[in-house]
Design an enzyme around this catalytic site. Structure first.
Site, mmCIF file in Angstrom:
data_model
loop_
_atom_site.group_PDB
_atom_site.id
_atom_site.type_symbol
_atom_site.label_atom_id
_atom_site.label_comp_id
_atom_site.label_asym_id
_atom_site.label_seq_id
_atom_site.Cartn_x
_atom_site.Cartn_y
_atom_site.Cartn_z
ATOM 1 N N ARG A 23 0.874 -1.172 0.000
ATOM 2 C CA ARG A 23 0.000 0.000 0.000
ATOM 3 C C ARG A 23 0.911 1.221 0.000
ATOM 4 O O ARG A 23 1.501 1.560 1.020
ATOM 5 C CB ARG A 23 -0.888 -0.071 1.254
ATOM 6 C CG ARG A 23 -1.937 0.991 1.343
ATOM 7 C CD ARG A 23 -1.800 1.858 2.558
ATOM 8 N NE ARG A 23 -1.842 1.174 3.843
ATOM 9 C CZ ARG A 23 -1.233 1.648 4.917
ATOM 10 N NH1 ARG A 23 -0.546 2.759 4.872
ATOM 11 N NH2 ARG A 23 -1.296 1.001 6.059
ATOM 12 N N HIS A 68 -3.239 4.511 4.646
ATOM 13 C CA HIS A 68 -4.319 3.528 4.795
ATOM 14 C C HIS A 68 -5.646 4.143 4.342
ATOM 15 O O HIS A 68 -6.402 3.549 3.593
ATOM 16 C CB HIS A 68 -4.421 3.088 6.261
ATOM 17 C CG HIS A 68 -5.684 2.363 6.564
ATOM 18 N ND1 HIS A 68 -5.883 1.054 6.210
ATOM 19 C CD2 HIS A 68 -6.843 2.781 7.143
ATOM 20 C CE1 HIS A 68 -7.105 0.687 6.569
ATOM 21 N NE2 HIS A 68 -7.696 1.711 7.138
ATOM 22 N N TYR A 123 4.625 5.875 11.178
ATOM 23 C CA TYR A 123 4.944 4.507 11.601
ATOM 24 C C TYR A 123 5.742 3.694 10.575
ATOM 25 O O TYR A 123 6.236 2.640 10.883
ATOM 26 C CB TYR A 123 3.652 3.735 11.956
ATOM 27 C CG TYR A 123 2.599 3.704 10.850
ATOM 28 C CD1 TYR A 123 2.716 2.803 9.789
ATOM 29 C CD2 TYR A 123 1.507 4.565 10.865
ATOM 30 C CE1 TYR A 123 1.756 2.778 8.784
ATOM 31 C CE2 TYR A 123 0.542 4.535 9.860
ATOM 32 C CZ TYR A 123 0.672 3.639 8.829
ATOM 33 O OH TYR A 123 -0.260 3.612 7.836
HETATM 34 C C1 LIG Z 1 -14.182 -5.745 12.546
HETATM 35 C C2 LIG Z 1 -13.358 -4.491 12.390
HETATM 36 N N1 LIG Z 1 -12.396 -4.217 13.291
HETATM 37 C C3 LIG Z 1 -11.642 -3.097 13.155
HETATM 38 C C4 LIG Z 1 -11.859 -2.243 12.119
HETATM 39 C C5 LIG Z 1 -11.006 -0.977 11.970
HETATM 40 N N2 LIG Z 1 -10.123 -1.142 10.805
HETATM 41 C C6 LIG Z 1 -10.419 -0.576 9.631
HETATM 42 S S1 LIG Z 1 -9.285 -0.942 8.462
HETATM 43 C C7 LIG Z 1 -8.344 -1.831 9.533
HETATM 44 C C8 LIG Z 1 -7.056 -2.484 9.075
HETATM 45 C C9 LIG Z 1 -7.292 -3.384 7.910
HETATM 46 O O1 LIG Z 1 -6.076 -3.876 7.420
HETATM 47 P P1 LIG Z 1 -6.024 -4.936 6.274
HETATM 48 O O2 LIG Z 1 -7.031 -6.012 6.514
HETATM 49 O O3 LIG Z 1 -4.614 -5.373 6.124
HETATM 50 O O4 LIG Z 1 -6.537 -4.178 4.977
HETATM 51 P P2 LIG Z 1 -5.954 -2.882 4.252
HETATM 52 O O5 LIG Z 1 -6.737 -1.709 4.799
HETATM 53 O O6 LIG Z 1 -4.505 -2.815 4.515
HETATM 54 O O7 LIG Z 1 -6.265 -3.045 2.805
HETATM 55 C C10 LIG Z 1 -8.931 -1.850 10.795
HETATM 56 C C11 LIG Z 1 -8.366 -2.531 11.980
HETATM 57 C C12 LIG Z 1 -12.888 -2.559 11.203
HETATM 58 N N3 LIG Z 1 -13.155 -1.789 10.141
HETATM 59 N N4 LIG Z 1 -13.615 -3.704 11.347
#
Ligand SMILES: Cc1ncc(C[n+]2csc(CCOP(=O)(O)OP(=O)(O)O)c2C)c(N)n1
Length: 369
Positions: free
Chosen positions: A264, A268, A277
């Site tokens: 990425r 985010h 970070y």
């Molecule tokens: C069940 C849940 N827990 C926490 C969140 C908060 N949250 C949003 S995005 C994220 C990280 C996601 O990372 P990843 O799965 O690696 O996907 P990326 O955004 O990097 O594509 C979190 C913890 C959420 N949206 N849903």
């Protein structure tokens, strides 16, 4: 060869095979013993065009958010090959469950970028008709779409339909209980589903090492289905691997987990600042593995595209950006009461009460003026 030698991910152990690759970062086509791909020059140019246009409207969305036109945006910068390659592998009758970042997949399925932006602008609760595109609404609850996809795939199998389902999720989502449940159900029911994990190395500020002690693709073995790791910045390898996994699903052989190693490159989401970070050195390393530059190098190397072609794509991208910018600015605010329109399919007393309350509240503003 150990994966460390590829420079793809220093955290992966020696016993793991190198990620599937069909196109080197220098734009040279290479063969793989298990995966091959036959693509026409037209298709190669089409892949390039889709990646470039997606990158352009994604950049425009970030700019619009900065100007206050969107509430939020989750940029896909760097993940174009993983998304366009996997989307190109799907058939129209396959069904897709995205997260909130699958703008490239949406583009390939014919979902208008403005529909995505209406959701992030907060003027629409979905933005598109999932059944029109076989592309489900974005889901912000991480991991949840893997369960939706598995249930849907089990339905597809019960209907004896010859289509497959693909579920997108991230390295962070792989730690969710939902994903473990989805893997178990899909495995024991031999559901025709492909789990497509875009390992973009970070779950907001949490690095992938905090998600798993083993490379993510290896998790599949514990559930009893194949897992494969692909160079997610190589659009050709992603296309070949996803196509094979979808065929495998359609043939009744059950699920596959694909781990697409990518990065990425941006934040985010627009509310995030990765410089707080993420090491700059890491960002620079991955910038050198740009998925679009790689395909462009192939097109140039094999003389499949000239400057006129690249200029045409640029012009098309600029026109798309203009359409998106004007479209977003022109989006009307929704009627506030419309938020209650689709709560239940039938009228419901509680919803009616809330509608009356909200109407009275809104009427108060008019009375004050
Ligand atoms: C069940 C849940 N827990 C926490 C969140 C908060 N949250 C949003 S995005 C994220 C990280 C996601 O990372 P990843 O799965 O690696 O996907 P990326 O955004 O990097 O594509 C979190 C913890 C959420 N949206 N849903």
């Amino acid at each position: 060869m150990g994966a460390e030698g590829t420079g793809m991910n220093a955290r992966i152990g020696d016993s793991d095979p190198a990620p599937v690759q069909l196109l080197t970062p220098e734009g040279e086509r290479v063969t793989h013993p298990e995966y091959s791909l036959s693509v026409t020059p037209d298709e190669l140019r089409g892949l390039y065009r889709d990646m470039q246009l997606t990158r352009r409207f994604d950049a425009e969305a970030v700019a619009l958010q900065r100007q206050g036109e969107l509430g939020l945006w989750a940029p896909l910068l760097g993940q174009e090959a993983a998304q366009i390659g996997s989307a190109w592998a799907t058939r129209d009758d396959d069904y897709i469950f995205p997260t909130y970042r699958e703008h490239g997949v949406a583009w390939c399925r014919g979902v208008d970028p403005l529909a995505l932006m209406s959701l992030y602008r907060g003027v629409d609760q979905g933005g598109w008709d999932p059944n029109e595109h076989n592309f489900h609404l974005y889901t912000l609850v991480i991991g949840a779409p893997t369960l939706h996809a598995t249930g849907y795939a089990m339905g597809v199998a019960l209907d004896q339909a010859e289509s497959a389902v693909i579920s997108y999720f991230g390295d962070g989502a792989s730690s969710q209980g939902d994903v473990a449940e989805a893997f178990t159900f899909a495995a024991v029911n031999q559901a025709p589903v492909v789990f497509f994990c875009q390992n973009n190395q970070w779950a907001i500020s949490t690095p992938v090492e905090k998600q798993s002690k083993v490379p993510l693709y290896r998790r599949a073995a514990g559930y009893g289905f194949p897992g494969v790791r692909v160079d997610g910045n190589d659009v050709l390898a992603v296309l070949a691997v996803t196509r094979a996994a979808l065929e495998h699903a359609r043939s009744g052989a059950g699920p596959t987990l694909i781990e697409a190693l990518t990065y990425r490159m941006g934040a985010h989401a627009t509310s995030d600042d990765p410089s707080r970070y993420r090491p700059a050195r890491e960002e620079a390393e991955w910038a050198g593995r740009d998925p679009i530059a790689r395909l462009r190098a192939l097109l140039v190397r094999e003389e499949l595209a000239d400057e006129t072609f690249f200029a045409e794509v640029e012009a098309e991208a600029a026109a798309l950006a203009t359409r998106v910018r004007e479209g977003v600015r022109g989006m009307p605010d929704p009627d506030p009461l419309s938020i209650l329109a689709h709560v239940y399919s039938e009228p419901h007393t509680l919803v009616e009460e809330e509608r009356a309350e909200l109407s009275a509240y809104l009427a108060g503003f008019t009375a004050e003026r």
